[in-house]
Design a protein around this motif. Structure first.
Motif, PDB file in Angstrom:
ATOM      1  N   ALA A 205     -28.915  -8.017  -4.352  1.00 18.84           N
ATOM      2  CA  ALA A 205     -28.944  -9.084  -5.403  1.00 18.84           C
ATOM      3  C   ALA A 205     -27.550  -8.921  -6.033  1.00 18.84           C
ATOM      4  O   ALA A 205     -26.661  -9.954  -6.021  1.00 18.84           O
ATOM      5  CB  ALA A 205     -29.880  -8.817  -6.233  1.00 18.84           C
ATOM      6  N   THR A 206     -27.006  -7.950  -6.471  1.00 15.43           N
ATOM      7  CA  THR A 206     -25.796  -7.698  -7.106  1.00 15.43           C
ATOM      8  C   THR A 206     -24.816  -8.047  -6.195  1.00 15.43           C
ATOM      9  O   THR A 206     -23.513  -8.632  -6.539  1.00 15.43           O
ATOM     10  CB  THR A 206     -25.496  -6.335  -7.667  1.00 15.43           C
ATOM     11  OG1 THR A 206     -26.697  -5.925  -8.379  1.00 15.43           O
ATOM     12  CG2 THR A 206     -24.413  -6.040  -8.663  1.00 15.43           C
ATOM     13  N   ARG A 211     -25.498 -15.144 -10.103  1.00 16.96           N
ATOM     14  CA  ARG A 211     -26.594 -14.922 -11.288  1.00 16.96           C
ATOM     15  C   ARG A 211     -27.834 -14.317 -10.674  1.00 16.96           C
ATOM     16  O   ARG A 211     -28.345 -14.652  -9.701  1.00 16.96           O
ATOM     17  CB  ARG A 211     -26.987 -16.096 -12.000  1.00 16.96           C
ATOM     18  CG  ARG A 211     -25.746 -16.568 -13.011  1.00 16.96           C
ATOM     19  CD  ARG A 211     -26.500 -17.794 -14.048  1.00 16.96           C
ATOM     20  NE  ARG A 211     -26.865 -18.894 -13.137  1.00 16.96           N
ATOM     21  CZ  ARG A 211     -27.956 -19.686 -13.635  1.00 16.96           C
ATOM     22  NH1 ARG A 211     -28.715 -19.363 -14.873  1.00 16.96           N
ATOM     23  NH2 ARG A 211     -28.375 -20.807 -12.996  1.00 16.96           N
ATOM     24  N   ILE A 212     -28.414 -13.206 -11.532  1.00 11.94           N
ATOM     25  CA  ILE A 212     -29.747 -12.577 -11.134  1.00 11.94           C
ATOM     26  C   ILE A 212     -30.736 -12.867 -12.079  1.00 11.94           C
ATOM     27  O   ILE A 212     -30.504 -12.522 -13.514  1.00 11.94           O
ATOM     28  CB  ILE A 212     -29.372 -11.120 -11.072  1.00 11.94           C
ATOM     29  CG1 ILE A 212     -28.447 -10.803  -9.955  1.00 11.94           C
ATOM     30  CG2 ILE A 212     -30.812 -10.373 -10.728  1.00 11.94           C
ATOM     31  CD1 ILE A 212     -27.918  -9.314  -9.860  1.00 11.94           C
ATOM     32  N   PHE A 213     -31.814 -13.360 -11.835  1.00 14.53           N
ATOM     33  CA  PHE A 213     -32.936 -13.493 -12.777  1.00 14.53           C
ATOM     34  C   PHE A 213     -33.920 -12.375 -12.533  1.00 14.53           C
ATOM     35  O   PHE A 213     -34.523 -12.278 -11.680  1.00 14.53           O
ATOM     36  CB  PHE A 213     -33.741 -14.877 -12.440  1.00 14.53           C
ATOM     37  CG  PHE A 213     -32.980 -16.163 -12.472  1.00 14.53           C
ATOM     38  CD1 PHE A 213     -32.962 -16.707 -13.968  1.00 14.53           C
ATOM     39  CD2 PHE A 213     -32.105 -16.709 -11.629  1.00 14.53           C
ATOM     40  CE1 PHE A 213     -31.877 -17.739 -13.965  1.00 14.53           C
ATOM     41  CE2 PHE A 213     -31.319 -17.677 -11.666  1.00 14.53           C
ATOM     42  CZ  PHE A 213     -31.296 -18.269 -12.954  1.00 14.53           C
ATOM     43  N   LEU A 223     -37.578 -12.840 -17.559  1.00 17.27           N
ATOM     44  CA  LEU A 223     -37.369 -11.797 -18.682  1.00 17.27           C
ATOM     45  C   LEU A 223     -35.819 -12.024 -19.185  1.00 17.27           C
ATOM     46  O   LEU A 223     -35.442 -12.004 -20.483  1.00 17.27           O
ATOM     47  CB  LEU A 223     -37.714 -10.436 -18.525  1.00 17.27           C
ATOM     48  CG  LEU A 223     -39.220 -10.262 -18.254  1.00 17.27           C
ATOM     49  CD1 LEU A 223     -39.096  -8.813 -18.094  1.00 17.27           C
ATOM     50  CD2 LEU A 223     -39.747 -10.574 -19.628  1.00 17.27           C
ATOM     51  N   LYS A 224     -34.972 -11.933 -18.013  1.00 14.28           N
ATOM     52  CA  LYS A 224     -33.275 -11.867 -18.172  1.00 14.28           C
ATOM     53  C   LYS A 224     -32.752 -12.590 -17.412  1.00 14.28           C
ATOM     54  O   LYS A 224     -33.171 -12.494 -16.168  1.00 14.28           O
ATOM     55  CB  LYS A 224     -33.194 -10.451 -18.568  1.00 14.28           C
ATOM     56  CG  LYS A 224     -31.646 -10.337 -19.108  1.00 14.28           C
ATOM     57  CD  LYS A 224     -31.610  -8.802 -19.892  1.00 14.28           C
ATOM     58  CE  LYS A 224     -30.267  -8.759 -20.719  1.00 14.28           C
ATOM     59  NZ  LYS A 224     -30.139  -7.311 -21.143  1.00 14.28           N
ATOM     60  N   GLU A 225     -31.615 -12.900 -17.609  1.00 18.72           N
ATOM     61  CA  GLU A 225     -30.550 -13.629 -16.767  1.00 18.72           C
ATOM     62  C   GLU A 225     -29.323 -12.989 -16.853  1.00 18.72           C
ATOM     63  O   GLU A 225     -28.810 -12.675 -17.976  1.00 18.72           O
ATOM     64  CB  GLU A 225     -30.463 -15.158 -17.054  1.00 18.72           C
ATOM     65  CG  GLU A 225     -29.664 -15.826 -16.349  1.00 18.72           C
ATOM     66  CD  GLU A 225     -29.685 -17.116 -16.819  1.00 18.72           C
ATOM     67  OE1 GLU A 225     -28.574 -17.930 -16.749  1.00 18.72           O
ATOM     68  OE2 GLU A 225     -30.547 -17.984 -17.191  1.00 18.72           O
ATOM     69  N   HIS A 226     -28.650 -12.528 -15.581  1.00 19.24           N
ATOM     70  CA  HIS A 226     -27.383 -11.694 -15.611  1.00 19.24           C
ATOM     71  C   HIS A 226     -26.526 -12.685 -15.085  1.00 19.24           C
ATOM     72  O   HIS A 226     -26.799 -13.184 -13.618  1.00 19.24           O
ATOM     73  CB  HIS A 226     -27.518 -10.482 -14.906  1.00 19.24           C
ATOM     74  CG  HIS A 226     -28.301  -9.484 -15.736  1.00 19.24           C
ATOM     75  ND1 HIS A 226     -27.852  -8.619 -16.620  1.00 19.24           N
ATOM     76  CD2 HIS A 226     -29.585  -9.210 -15.683  1.00 19.24           C
ATOM     77  CE1 HIS A 226     -28.894  -7.703 -16.913  1.00 19.24           C
ATOM     78  NE2 HIS A 226     -29.968  -8.121 -16.604  1.00 19.24           N
ATOM     79  N   VAL A 227     -25.342 -12.881 -15.348  1.00 22.18           N
ATOM     80  CA  VAL A 227     -24.032 -13.379 -14.770  1.00 22.18           C
ATOM     81  C   VAL A 227     -23.496 -12.189 -14.010  1.00 22.18           C
ATOM     82  O   VAL A 227     -23.148 -11.085 -14.491  1.00 22.18           O
ATOM     83  CB  VAL A 227     -23.011 -14.104 -15.600  1.00 22.18           C
ATOM     84  CG1 VAL A 227     -21.950 -14.639 -14.643  1.00 22.18           C
ATOM     85  CG2 VAL A 227     -23.872 -15.104 -16.280  1.00 22.18           C
ATOM     86  N   VAL A 248     -26.528  -2.400 -11.322  1.00 21.99           N
ATOM     87  CA  VAL A 248     -27.901  -2.168 -10.733  1.00 21.99           C
ATOM     88  C   VAL A 248     -28.592  -1.012 -11.191  1.00 21.99           C
ATOM     89  O   VAL A 248     -29.806  -1.349 -11.533  1.00 21.99           O
ATOM     90  CB  VAL A 248     -27.398  -1.271  -9.056  1.00 21.99           C
ATOM     91  CG1 VAL A 248     -28.440  -0.665  -8.334  1.00 21.99           C
ATOM     92  CG2 VAL A 248     -26.800  -2.181  -8.214  1.00 21.99           C
ATOM     93  N   HIS A 249     -28.297  -0.166 -11.976  1.00 25.16           N
ATOM     94  CA  HIS A 249     -28.814   0.598 -12.733  1.00 25.16           C
ATOM     95  C   HIS A 249     -29.625   0.069 -14.106  1.00 25.16           C
ATOM     96  O   HIS A 249     -30.799   0.167 -14.409  1.00 25.16           O
ATOM     97  CB  HIS A 249     -28.204   1.906 -13.433  1.00 25.16           C
ATOM     98  CG  HIS A 249     -27.751   2.869 -12.642  1.00 25.16           C
ATOM     99  ND1 HIS A 249     -28.889   3.699 -11.866  1.00 25.16           N
ATOM    100  CD2 HIS A 249     -26.705   3.576 -11.987  1.00 25.16           C
ATOM    101  CE1 HIS A 249     -28.188   4.347 -10.907  1.00 25.16           C
ATOM    102  NE2 HIS A 249     -27.094   4.365 -11.151  1.00 25.16           N
ATOM    103  N   GLU A 250     -28.680  -0.846 -14.534  1.00 26.79           N
ATOM    104  CA  GLU A 250     -29.436  -2.023 -15.615  1.00 26.79           C
ATOM    105  C   GLU A 250     -30.466  -2.750 -15.307  1.00 26.79           C
ATOM    106  O   GLU A 250     -31.366  -2.735 -15.736  1.00 26.79           O
ATOM    107  CB  GLU A 250     -28.204  -2.806 -16.328  1.00 26.79           C
ATOM    108  CG  GLU A 250     -28.629  -3.587 -17.463  1.00 26.79           C
ATOM    109  CD  GLU A 250     -27.542  -4.478 -18.241  1.00 26.79           C
ATOM    110  OE1 GLU A 250     -27.874  -5.143 -18.929  1.00 26.79           O
ATOM    111  OE2 GLU A 250     -26.386  -4.324 -17.517  1.00 26.79           O
TER     112      GLU A 250
END
Length: 262
Positions: A205-206, A211-213, A223-227, A248-250
């Motif tokens: 994914a990374t 973006r990762i949901f 729950l959260k969305e990452h750019v 990845v750890h987050e």
């Protein structure tokens, strides 16, 4: 940004009013040309999300829009690839790739008269994914990784605006999987197709997504969305950088918390 996919406050329940609530209050927007990844605990509704976007299931509440249109039936502008390539064993690789053209209405009526044009397009896709010359082979003559490459060609042959990938590389060995990450990275860059990837692999994914949901445990919601901050084009070497591994750890920590909260 123009949103190609918009999921608005969706509930989806299997098995009637007393059945399993798979997703609840699900909201997600994916921009045109974007590469989005969806991760979360097992059973969080990732595959349900796929079925909602493609029109294979309709929600009991809320709305799903693709290309600005409310989804009320299977969506023709979508290509799909799954973990199991499910190629028809009696058809050659080339004929397997051409199969969607026999189904999608826009192409079905043109196929016979323009067969040469479509065969050339299929052979070009085979070359892009590293399978030049393998069109005449049958699925049982191909390795698992080769079948998945052909599966990607089949998903793209009808020029979809949206490509949905459901754990497409999960059954492959690590080296083949990373090779195919680069294939899909390059296809995305070359064709500008919008991609939604459902995966358990946080490195995948990374590496691939814009973006990762992160989804909750069932009933699933975002729950959260990452750019993803890493510039394109990305090389596999980025996976050895501290920032990549920190991300990845987050993600891992967020999914672990979601599982405990279930």
């Amino acid at each position: 940004m123009h949103h190609l996919v918009s999921i608005e406050d969706v509930d989806m329940r299997y098995g009637g009013a007393a059945g399993t609530l798979a997703v609840s209050g699900l909201n997600m927007k994916v921009g045109k040309g974007e590469f989005a990844a969806v991760v979360g605990p097992s059973g969080c509704g990732k595959s349900t999300l796929m079925k909602l976007v493609t029109g294979l299931h309709l929600p009991q509440r809320g709305a799903v829009l693709v290309a600005g249109k409310l989804v009320t039936e299977p969506v023709s502008i979508v290509g799909m690839a799954f973990q199991n390539p499910t190629m028809l064993p009696w058809r050659t690789t080339l004929d397997n790739i051409l199969l969607p053209l026999e189904i999608v209405e826009k192409h079905r009526h043109r196929l016979r008269a323009h067969k040469k044009e479509y065969v050339e397009k299929a052979e070009h896709l085979l070359e892009i994914v590293g399978l030049k010359g393998f069109g005449s082979k049958f699925p049982w003559q191909l390795s698992g990784g080769m079948q998945q490459r052909a599966n990607l060609c089949r998903a793209l042959i009808h020029e979809p605006e949206l490509l949905m990938l459901d754990e497409p590389f999960g059954a492959l060995d690590a080296f083949t999987r990373e090779e195919l990450w680069c294939v899909i990275r390059d296809l995305h860059a070359a064709q500008g197709v919008t991609i939604v990837l459902v995966t358990h692999d946080l490195r995948e994914a990374t590496f691939l997504a814009d973006r990762i949901f992160v989804m909750s445990a069932r009933p699933g919601r975002v729950l959260k969305e990452h750019v993803v901050p890493f510039e394109r084009p990305r090389d596999l070497e980025v996976m050895y950088e501290k920032g990549f591994n920190d991300m990845v750890h987050e993600l891992h920590g967020e999914i672990a918390k979601a599982r405990v909260a279930a």
